[in-house]
Design an enzyme around this catalytic site. Structure first.
Site, PDB file in Angstrom:
ATOM      1  N   CYS A  53       0.810  -1.222   0.000  1.00 11.53           N
ATOM      2  CA  CYS A  53       0.000   0.000   0.000  1.00 11.53           C
ATOM      3  C   CYS A  53       0.843   1.272   0.000  1.00 11.53           C
ATOM      4  O   CYS A  53       0.337   2.354  -0.276  1.00 11.53           O
ATOM      5  CB  CYS A  53      -0.958   0.008   1.182  1.00 11.53           C
ATOM      6  SG  CYS A  53      -2.116  -1.361   1.115  1.00 11.53           S
ATOM      7  N   HIS A  72      -3.400   7.288   2.301  1.00 15.01           N
ATOM      8  CA  HIS A  72      -3.788   5.978   1.769  1.00 15.01           C
ATOM      9  C   HIS A  72      -5.201   5.660   2.256  1.00 15.01           C
ATOM     10  O   HIS A  72      -5.535   5.908   3.415  1.00 15.01           O
ATOM     11  CB  HIS A  72      -2.779   4.933   2.266  1.00 15.01           C
ATOM     12  CG  HIS A  72      -3.187   3.530   1.989  1.00 15.01           C
ATOM     13  ND1 HIS A  72      -3.554   3.096   0.732  1.00 15.01           N
ATOM     14  CD2 HIS A  72      -3.299   2.455   2.820  1.00 15.01           C
ATOM     15  CE1 HIS A  72      -3.866   1.820   0.799  1.00 15.01           C
ATOM     16  NE2 HIS A  72      -3.724   1.403   2.040  1.00 15.01           N
ATOM     17  N   ASN A  78     -10.038  -0.071  -0.511  1.00 17.07           N
ATOM     18  CA  ASN A  78      -8.574  -0.012  -0.513  1.00 17.07           C
ATOM     19  C   ASN A  78      -8.055  -0.644  -1.807  1.00 17.07           C
ATOM     20  O   ASN A  78      -8.130  -1.861  -1.969  1.00 17.07           O
ATOM     21  CB  ASN A  78      -8.039  -0.756   0.724  1.00 17.07           C
ATOM     22  CG  ASN A  78      -6.519  -0.741   0.801  1.00 17.07           C
ATOM     23  OD1 ASN A  78      -5.831  -0.332  -0.135  1.00 17.07           O
ATOM     24  ND2 ASN A  78      -5.980  -1.209   1.906  1.00 17.07           N
TER      25      ASN A  78
END
Ligand code: UT7
Length: 333
Positions: A121, A260, A290
């Site tokens: 990520c 994020h 996500n």
């Protein structure tokens, strides 16, 4: 005091941005049919309502190509000037060659330095710093930095600790030298402490046997959400504060925080820790979930109308490894 980390002859400026998400949606109500969960719980605990899922016959490179084509159309860019192409992904099309090579081929780019970065990520932030560094050397003038992940291919559809969070997507920025705007500073960190808490253990050289993998379900992403949650807030807040400190800035001077997009409560937690004013944090988690390395460029791309030339942006991410960091940049579009 001069910040030695930020002194450079010119900046790597973002002069174009593009994105792509698949059309197919997986809603919370779809997930209610697959496991013991509810729309109410997912919205309350994550802020996510739906995510996009790539059709099985496509792969990460296809979304990356669509994102680049979107950028070229929106910003009237000529791909023949690209001299380096970086793909941040932890879901490559194949183990070898790099997904960046596959993307280059699909875009008819024969003379580019193309390579992948795997930092989960945090991948886009790592790749952005790498791409900016290439521009700052003077040897590369037009660099594409892509974050793309087809994570749905590795999600156990019946595992409610992951299926509620993840979706597919790709985002891309075009970097060029500029005297006025661009990446000012970046603080990137990692350690190996996170392996047991967030991983896909199968498919690499340790567990290469695909039949055996399916028997033991090693090809799925697994996580201990609580551990990741806590580390994510602490690490991103620390990275943001570190960047502020070494650039002699207060949080009030940052126009937009772009974190994020993993969980709305993590996003809010980071904002609270660094004390950013309400309404100055960009988010699109509600509809995309996500998307791993794609979250940050997709979030900027979606919110581009809010940004003014000259705005100061703080980007921050946290992911498997653990890996994390924060970047400071002046918006140039
Ligand atoms: O980019 C990095 C990638 N990963 C992350 O950032 C993940 C970070 N972690 C998270 O986002 C959260 O930890 C999760 C969303 C994964 C889980 O949320 P949580 O608030 O940490 O839930 P929990 O595991 O503490 O569980 C709370 C309760 C439990 O019930 P009891 O024991 O209180 O009765 C769970 O059994 O919620 C239950 N639960 C669920 N219920 C409905 C856990 N997951 C679910 C679910 N649906 N999906």
């Amino acid at each position: 005091m001069q910040n030695i980390y930020a002194s450079k002859p010119y900046y790597a400026s973002i002069t174009g941005i593009g994105g792509y998400v698949p059309l197919n949606k997986r809603t919370n109500f779809d997930l209610e049919e697959l496991c013991d969960t509810s729309d109410e719980w997912i919205v309350k605990r994550t802020g996510i309502k739906e995510r996009r899922i790539l059709d099985k016959e496509f792969a990460t490179s296809d979304m990356a190509v669509m994102a680049v084509q979107n950028l070229c159309t929106q910003f009237d860019k000529d791909l023949s000037s690209v001299d380096a192409l970086i793909v941040a992904t932890s879901t490559p099309d194949v183990m070898m060659p790099a997904t960046a090579n596959i993307v280059a081929k699909k875009l008819d780019l024969d003379n580019v330095w193309a390579f992948d970065i795997n930092a989960a990520c945090s991948g886009f932030l790592y790749a952005l710093d790498m791409g900016a560094s290439l521009v700052e050397t003077g040897r590369y003038k037009n660099v594409l930095v892509i974050g793309a992940d087809n994570i749905s291919a590795f999600v156990d559809i019946h595992d409610r600790s992951t299926n509620i969070l993840f979706g597919d997507g790709a985002g891309v920025v075009w970097l060029e030298p500029s005297l006025d705007n661009g990446v000012i500073d970046a603080y990137m960190q990692s350690n190996g402490n996170g392996r047991e808490f967030l991983n896909i253990e199968g498919g690499g050289s340790l567990h290469p046997d695909s039949k055996g993998l399916i028997d033991v379900e090693k090809h799925y992403i697994r996580q201990d959400g609580k551990v990741v949650f806590k580390q994510a807030i602490q690490s991103m807040a620390h990275a943001c504060n570190e960047v502020l400190k070494r650039n002699n800035l207060s949080i009030d001077q940052v126009d937009w925080l772009v974190p994020h997009q993993a969980n709305k409560r993590i996003i809010d937690g980071v904002g609270k820790e660094i004390k950013i004013e309400m309404g100055r944090t960009l988010s699109n988690i509600e509809y995309f979930g996500n998307t791993i390395a794609a979250t940050i460029p997709l979030c900027i791309w979606e919110n581009i109308k809010l940004l003014q030339k000259g705005d100061l942006l703080m980007l921050t991410a946290f992911g498997a490894g653990f890996s994390w960091g924060a970047s400071l940049l002046r918006w140039g579009i």
